[in-house]
Write a protein that holds these residues in place. Structure first.
Motif, short mmCIF file in Angstrom:
data_model
loop_
_atom_site.label_atom_id
_atom_site.label_comp_id
_atom_site.label_asym_id
_atom_site.label_seq_id
_atom_site.Cartn_x
_atom_site.Cartn_y
_atom_site.Cartn_z
N ALA A 166 20.40 24.81 6.65
CA ALA A 166 19.48 23.93 7.37
C ALA A 166 20.28 22.77 7.96
CB ALA A 166 18.42 23.40 6.42
N PRO A 167 19.86 22.27 9.12
CA PRO A 167 20.57 21.14 9.73
C PRO A 167 20.50 19.90 8.83
CG PRO A 167 18.94 22.05 11.25
CD PRO A 167 18.76 22.74 9.94
N ARG A 168 21.60 19.16 8.80
CA ARG A 168 21.67 17.92 8.03
C ARG A 168 21.39 16.73 8.94
NH1 ARG A 168 27.43 17.97 5.68
NH2 ARG A 168 27.82 18.93 7.67
N THR A 169 20.70 15.73 8.42
CA THR A 169 20.44 14.51 9.16
C THR A 169 21.12 13.36 8.44
OG1 THR A 169 18.29 15.35 9.86
CG2 THR A 169 18.64 12.97 10.01
N ARG A 170 21.98 12.64 9.16
CA ARG A 170 22.61 11.45 8.58
C ARG A 170 21.56 10.36 8.47
NH1 ARG A 170 27.36 12.64 7.39
NH2 ARG A 170 28.85 13.68 8.75
N ILE A 171 21.53 9.74 7.29
CA ILE A 171 20.49 8.75 7.00
C ILE A 171 20.97 7.89 5.84
CG2 ILE A 171 19.24 10.20 5.35
CD1 ILE A 171 16.67 9.26 6.97
N THR A 172 20.33 6.77 5.61
CA THR A 172 20.65 5.92 4.46
C THR A 172 19.35 5.66 3.70
OG1 THR A 172 22.45 4.89 5.67
CG2 THR A 172 21.64 3.73 3.73
N ILE A 173 19.27 6.25 2.50
CA ILE A 173 18.07 6.09 1.68
C ILE A 173 18.49 5.68 0.27
CG2 ILE A 173 16.02 7.22 0.74
CD1 ILE A 173 16.32 9.37 2.90
#
Length: 118
Positions: free
Chosen positions: A22-29
């Motif tokens: 699955a595509p990865r999404t760069r994020i900050t959580i």
């Protein structure tokens, strides 16, 4: 020679690591991460997909280790460590995230709607 060196010199192994489900999404959580047999600690998720995540993990964690990721407002999600490198850990969820839950997380933390190609 260590498994780490063998894996990093093997071009097939490197290519297989990039063959994501699955595509990865760069994020900050901000999140809580707990490994089997250890206490949970505050971490940061750096990317997220339906099948897994990458998060900060200062101590070395061995592949195959079971862990639980708790994101704000959600129950703990069980996962398995796939890799650890330079204070980052990559994990695969035991069960894929629901696309609705995934998109809601991205919308909340990126501040913009997520649109899927159907």
């Amino acid at each position: 020679m260590s498994d780490y060196l063998i894996q990093n010199r093997d071009p097939y192994f490197a290519a297989a690591q990039e063959d994501r489900s699955a595509p990865r999404t760069r994020i900050t959580i901000p999140a809580t991460l707990r490994f089997s047999g250890a206490r949970g600690y505050q971490s940061v998720v750096h990317d997220l997909s339906l099948s897994g995540f990458c998060a900060a993990a200062v101590n070395r964690i061995h592949p195959g280790t079971v862990c639980w990721l708790t994101l704000p407002g959600l129950e703990a999600l069980q996962a398995e460590v796939i890799w650890w490198d330079n204070s980052l850990v990559g994990c695969a969820f035991e069960q894929l995230l629901s696309p609705i839950v995934h998109d809601n997380i991205l919308t909340r933390w990126r501040g913009e709607p997520v649109y899927r190609n159907l």
